[in-house]
Write a protein that holds these residues in place. Structure first.
Motif, PDB file in Angstrom:
ATOM      1  N   TYR A 255       4.688  29.181   0.599  1.00 37.77           N
ATOM      2  CA  TYR A 255       3.545  29.433   1.230  1.00 37.77           C
ATOM      3  C   TYR A 255       3.546  30.586   2.318  1.00 37.77           C
ATOM      4  N   ARG A 256       4.516  30.669   3.072  1.00 39.02           N
ATOM      5  CA  ARG A 256       4.661  31.787   3.999  1.00 39.02           C
ATOM      6  C   ARG A 256       4.872  32.854   3.418  1.00 39.02           C
ATOM      7  N   LEU A 257       5.572  32.946   2.006  1.00 40.10           N
ATOM      8  CA  LEU A 257       5.620  34.314   1.357  1.00 40.10           C
ATOM      9  C   LEU A 257       4.237  34.727   0.451  1.00 40.10           C
ATOM     10  N   THR A 258       3.522  33.749   0.274  1.00 40.05           N
ATOM     11  CA  THR A 258       2.131  34.100  -0.609  1.00 40.05           C
ATOM     12  C   THR A 258       0.831  34.465   0.221  1.00 40.05           C
ATOM     13  N   PRO A 260      -2.945  35.000   1.167  1.00 36.35           N
ATOM     14  CA  PRO A 260      -4.188  33.948   1.022  1.00 36.35           C
ATOM     15  C   PRO A 260      -4.894  34.305  -0.495  1.00 36.35           C
ATOM     16  N   ALA A 261      -5.272  33.202  -1.013  1.00 34.34           N
ATOM     17  CA  ALA A 261      -5.837  33.236  -2.384  1.00 34.34           C
ATOM     18  C   ALA A 261      -4.769  33.565  -3.438  1.00 34.34           C
ATOM     19  N   GLY A 262      -3.617  33.472  -3.115  1.00 36.96           N
ATOM     20  CA  GLY A 262      -2.590  33.812  -4.234  1.00 36.96           C
ATOM     21  C   GLY A 262      -2.316  32.553  -4.671  1.00 36.96           C
ATOM     22  N   GLY A 263      -1.102  32.888  -5.773  1.00 30.66           N
ATOM     23  CA  GLY A 263      -0.908  31.753  -6.562  1.00 30.66           C
ATOM     24  C   GLY A 263       0.753  31.343  -6.478  1.00 30.66           C
ATOM     25  N   ILE A 264       0.871  30.202  -6.622  1.00 32.64           N
ATOM     26  CA  ILE A 264       2.192  29.621  -6.414  1.00 32.64           C
ATOM     27  C   ILE A 264       2.573  28.508  -7.655  1.00 32.64           C
ATOM     28  N   GLY A 265       3.371  28.885  -8.345  1.00 33.64           N
ATOM     29  CA  GLY A 265       3.946  27.965  -9.625  1.00 33.64           C
ATOM     30  C   GLY A 265       5.237  27.449  -9.258  1.00 33.64           C
ATOM     31  N   ASP A 266       5.285  25.993  -9.054  1.00 27.20           N
ATOM     32  CA  ASP A 266       6.473  25.216  -8.986  1.00 27.20           C
ATOM     33  C   ASP A 266       6.999  24.540  -9.997  1.00 27.20           C
ATOM     34  N   ASP A 279       5.678  23.244   9.486  1.00 24.79           N
ATOM     35  CA  ASP A 279       4.495  23.563  10.358  1.00 24.79           C
ATOM     36  C   ASP A 279       3.283  24.150   9.485  1.00 24.79           C
ATOM     37  N   THR A 280       2.237  23.388   9.407  1.00 22.59           N
ATOM     38  CA  THR A 280       1.078  23.966   8.469  1.00 22.59           C
ATOM     39  C   THR A 280       0.545  24.998   8.960  1.00 22.59           C
ATOM     40  N   ALA A 281       0.497  25.145  10.487  1.00 20.47           N
ATOM     41  CA  ALA A 281      -0.211  26.321  10.946  1.00 20.47           C
ATOM     42  C   ALA A 281       0.295  27.735  10.222  1.00 20.47           C
ATOM     43  N   ALA A 282       1.540  27.634   9.883  1.00 27.21           N
ATOM     44  CA  ALA A 282       1.992  29.023   9.266  1.00 27.21           C
ATOM     45  C   ALA A 282       1.333  29.171   8.059  1.00 27.21           C
ATOM     46  N   PHE A 283       0.893  28.498   7.332  1.00 28.18           N
ATOM     47  CA  PHE A 283      -0.193  28.927   6.341  1.00 28.18           C
ATOM     48  C   PHE A 283      -1.546  28.446   6.345  1.00 28.18           C
ATOM     49  N   CYS A 284      -2.099  28.411   7.703  1.00 33.64           N
ATOM     50  CA  CYS A 284      -3.436  28.323   7.723  1.00 33.64           C
ATOM     51  C   CYS A 284      -3.843  26.751   7.558  1.00 33.64           C
ATOM     52  N   ARG A 285      -2.826  25.822   7.654  1.00 33.99           N
ATOM     53  CA  ARG A 285      -3.225  24.372   7.417  1.00 33.99           C
ATOM     54  C   ARG A 285      -3.876  24.195   6.115  1.00 33.99           C
ATOM     55  N   PHE A 286      -3.418  24.676   5.144  1.00 39.13           N
ATOM     56  CA  PHE A 286      -3.745  24.706   3.800  1.00 39.13           C
ATOM     57  C   PHE A 286      -5.219  25.003   3.214  1.00 39.13           C
ATOM     58  N   VAL A 287      -5.852  25.579   4.254  1.00 36.67           N
ATOM     59  CA  VAL A 287      -7.168  26.282   3.935  1.00 36.67           C
ATOM     60  C   VAL A 287      -7.165  27.737   3.785  1.00 36.67           C
ATOM     61  N   PHE A 292      -2.110  26.369  -5.683  1.00 38.87           N
ATOM     62  CA  PHE A 292      -0.521  25.829  -5.839  1.00 38.87           C
ATOM     63  C   PHE A 292      -0.731  24.736  -7.170  1.00 38.87           C
ATOM     64  N   SER A 293       0.308  24.891  -8.125  1.00 38.77           N
ATOM     65  CA  SER A 293       0.376  24.297  -9.008  1.00 38.77           C
ATOM     66  C   SER A 293       1.820  23.787  -9.441  1.00 38.77           C
ATOM     67  N   GLY A 294       1.985  22.656  -9.640  1.00 38.43           N
ATOM     68  CA  GLY A 294       3.811  22.325 -10.173  1.00 38.43           C
ATOM     69  C   GLY A 294       3.516  21.650 -11.347  1.00 38.43           C
ATOM     70  N   GLY A 295       4.248  21.878 -12.330  1.00 36.31           N
ATOM     71  CA  GLY A 295       4.338  21.271 -13.738  1.00 36.31           C
ATOM     72  C   GLY A 295       5.864  21.329 -14.341  1.00 36.31           C
ATOM     73  N   LEU A 296       5.774  20.382 -15.476  1.00 38.33           N
ATOM     74  CA  LEU A 296       6.534  20.090 -16.331  1.00 38.33           C
ATOM     75  C   LEU A 296       6.728  21.093 -17.500  1.00 38.33           C
ATOM     76  N   CYS A 297       7.834  21.431 -18.136  1.00 37.94           N
ATOM     77  CA  CYS A 297       7.638  22.349 -19.023  1.00 37.94           C
ATOM     78  C   CYS A 297       6.925  21.995 -20.183  1.00 37.94           C
TER      79      CYS A 297
END
Length: 355
Positions: A255-258, A260-266, A279-287, A292-297
């Motif tokens: 979240y710190r690297l990405t 706003p409105a960018g994509g994170i794949g986990d 500390d959620t403030a580091a990425f604007c409290r999830f707003v 973000f999307s995490g998934g199995l292969c």
């Protein structure tokens, strides 16, 4: 038949003796041709507490197999066919499939059954359900070694890039340069990413990260990942981040690297540590409209066929990740232990079983 797996789940592994299974409708009895132990095998054996249902469970989920016997209803394949067996083999007749969640066919994570809810591939024989929907013949010109990497490493690594939704020209960070991370780098390049920054440390993995398309590699042992990457980008956050290694602590880093409105794949099951403290403030409290999307292969025949075509037509060569070679079922404990200890020169082992 003989197989290698958990004797007491969470405690001991070793060789087991079991009856040869009989294939049911649409199933196939396989003999392994080549297999690859995986970090997940170590996690399944030792790092998920004690589950009595997994006592005496044969391990392994990455394989190319030869069909020995077909169950009723199989019409396209024949005995003797050699096929890639993806590690995700769903039951395609479930409502979860109609919901687009085939990895969770039959329940949470139940699409991944080989080596978990049923015996795995480190054995003389193993079963594959719905074989003509879940496996793919190997096309001419594709080596056994490359085909083996389709079963998990390639499909998983590519999925991270799909989850992050990498687009042409995007700047991308891939956290982790193990075999899954390496395939995420290759997939990001194929998808048209611009700058690709990888995070890793093992020398052979770093070498391959550059080969597969990384522009820079940051060593997490040399300081804060975010600070190192921000120094490279001039303080500008990246468009997409793929988490292909590490534990729960990588999520706030992503979240710190990405931007706003960018994509994170986990791609990493976040269980170490089991709770997220950040500390959620580091990425604007999830707003900040991060996606973000995490998934199995993903599994399935069509997925495997498409990945095999990428190899056949020279888009990627995943066989370069195979650094250690073993022969025969008796060598499975040594190959498994290699994934447990992770020496510096390791990327991925292969075991030649019935070539």
């Amino acid at each position: 038949m003989k197989g290698f797996g958990t004797i007491i789940h969470g405690q001991t592994v070793g060789f087991l003796e079991k009856n040869i299974p009989e294939p049911g409708p649409f199933e196939a009895l396989m003999e392994p041709v080549v297999i690859a132990p995986c970090t997940s095998d170590v996690h399944i054996a030792f790092e998920q507490g004690h589950n009595p249902a997994r006592n005496n469970r044969i391990l392994g989920h990455e394989s190319v197999g030869r069909i020995v016997k077909l169950g009723e209803g199989c019409t396209e394949y024949k005995v003797g066919d050699v096929v890639v067996v993806p590690c995700t083999t769903p039951n395609w007749r479930t409502l979860e499939v109609q919901d687009g969640a085939f990895q969770h066919s039959g329940g949470l994570c139940q699409g991944m059954r080989i080596g978990t809810s049923q015996d795995g591939v480190m054995a003389e024989y193993y079963l594959v359900n719905d074989v003509e929907m879940n496996t793919a013949r190997i096309p001419e010109g594709v080596s056994l070694e490359s085909a083996l990497m389709v079963s998990d490493m390639m499909t998983t690594g590519f999925h991270g890039v799909e989850l992050a939704d990498v687009q042409f020209g995007d700047s991308v960070v891939v956290i982790g340069t193990g075999p899954v991370g390496l395939m995420s780098i290759a997939a990001a390049k194929l998808r048209g990413a611009g700058r690709i920054i990888a995070v890793g440390s093992r020398p052979k993995c770093v070498e391959l990260a550059y080969y597969y398309g990384a522009n820079e590699v940051v060593n997490y042992k040399e300081g804060d990942i975010v600070e190192q990457i921000m120094a490279l980008t001039g303080g500008r956050k990246v468009d997409r981040t793929v988490i292909a290694g590490g534990g729960t602590e990588q999520l706030p880093i992503a979240y710190r690297l990405t931007r706003p409105a960018g994509g994170i794949g986990d791609l990493v099951a976040a269980d170490t540590p089991p709770r997220l403290d950040t500390d959620t403030a580091a990425f604007c409290r999830f707003v900040a409209h991060h996606k973000f999307s995490g998934g199995l292969c993903p599994g399935g025949r069509r997925r495997a066929e498409r990945l095999l075509d990428l190899i056949k037509y020279g888009r990627v060569d995943p066989s370069l990740m195979l650094t250690h070679k073993f022969n025969g079922l008796e060598s499975c404990p040594d190959a498994f232990e290699l994934m447990h200890k992770k020496p510096q020169e390791l990327v991925k082992p292969i075991v030649y079983m019935n070539v």
